[in-house]
Design a protein around this motif. Structure first.
Motif, short mmCIF file in Angstrom:
data_model
loop_
_atom_site.label_atom_id
_atom_site.label_comp_id
_atom_site.label_asym_id
_atom_site.label_seq_id
_atom_site.Cartn_x
_atom_site.Cartn_y
_atom_site.Cartn_z
N ASP A 48 38.46 51.87 25.67
CA ASP A 48 37.53 50.60 26.27
C ASP A 48 36.85 51.04 27.48
OD1 ASP A 48 39.02 48.86 24.63
OD2 ASP A 48 40.72 48.77 25.96
N THR A 80 43.48 49.21 31.68
CA THR A 80 43.43 48.64 30.24
C THR A 80 44.35 49.33 29.32
OG1 THR A 80 41.04 48.08 30.42
CG2 THR A 80 41.97 48.13 28.34
N ALA A 83 48.03 48.73 30.29
CA ALA A 83 48.39 47.11 29.98
C ALA A 83 48.87 47.19 28.48
CB ALA A 83 47.34 46.26 30.39
N LYS A 84 48.17 47.94 27.68
CA LYS A 84 48.51 47.70 26.31
C LYS A 84 49.73 48.54 25.96
CE LYS A 84 43.76 47.56 24.62
NZ LYS A 84 42.41 47.99 24.00
N ASN A 87 52.64 46.29 27.12
CA ASN A 87 52.53 44.98 26.66
C ASN A 87 52.47 44.08 27.81
OD1 ASN A 87 52.80 45.34 23.90
ND2 ASN A 87 54.73 45.86 23.92
N MET A 88 51.61 44.46 29.00
CA MET A 88 51.32 43.57 29.93
C MET A 88 50.04 43.15 29.95
SD MET A 88 53.41 45.54 33.03
CE MET A 88 54.96 45.85 32.97
N SER A 89 49.69 41.97 30.91
CA SER A 89 48.25 41.82 31.11
C SER A 89 47.69 42.85 32.12
CB SER A 89 48.27 40.30 31.65
OG SER A 89 48.73 40.36 33.16
N GLU A 90 46.33 42.79 32.04
CA GLU A 90 45.73 43.73 33.10
C GLU A 90 45.96 43.34 34.27
OE1 GLU A 90 41.68 44.65 31.82
OE2 GLU A 90 42.17 44.72 29.75
N GLU A 91 46.06 41.97 34.52
CA GLU A 91 46.09 41.38 35.90
C GLU A 91 47.50 41.82 36.54
OE1 GLU A 91 45.30 39.52 33.34
OE2 GLU A 91 43.15 39.34 33.90
N LYS A 92 48.52 41.96 35.51
CA LYS A 92 50.04 42.25 36.00
C LYS A 92 49.78 43.57 36.66
CE LYS A 92 54.79 41.74 35.33
NZ LYS A 92 55.63 41.30 34.64
#
Length: 127
Positions: A48, A80, A83-84, A87-92
């Protein structure tokens, strides 16, 4: 014997003596190959971020290779992918990185750093 082992591993050391120029050329080629291979590996691991410049510290390595701190730019480059993988959001993930970012010493010396060990422990829910 030790210097021969080092030469086989493409060291960054320069040995004085006969044939020094050839040794330097061989080391330069080896360094170029290592950097090229690390860039390819990072691009593959972080698809990404294909057009984003890779922070230099992710391409080079420390003398020991055991540093537990990286720059905020190096951490953000990997958000990115992390996070993937978790299994979390990029914000977290970004918030965790911010919590693990240390300021400059006395507010003036050095640069901000991210404690990678703390980030990993927080990602695993241990901290």
């Amino acid at each position: 014997m030790f210097s021969e082992l080092l030469e086989d591993e493409c060291p960054f050391l320069l040995f004085k003596g006969k044939g020094e120029n050839k040794k330097w050329q061989r080391r330069k080629k080896c360094v170029h190959q290592r950097i090229t291979s690390r860039v390819q590996m990072l691009r593959k691991a972080n698809p990404d971020m294909e057009e984003t410049a890779i922070p230099v510290e992710l391409v080079t390595c420390s003398g020991s290779g055991l540093d537990q701190h990286i720059s905020p730019a190096a951490a953000k480059y990997q958000v990115t992918r992390i996070a993937k993988a978790n299994n979390m959001s990029e914000e977290k993930v970004g918030a965790i990185i911010e919590k693990c970012t240390d300021s400059r010493f006395l507010g003036v010396f050095g640069e901000k750093t991210v404690n990678v060990l703390k980030v990993n422990l927080m990602l695993d829910g241990i901290l």
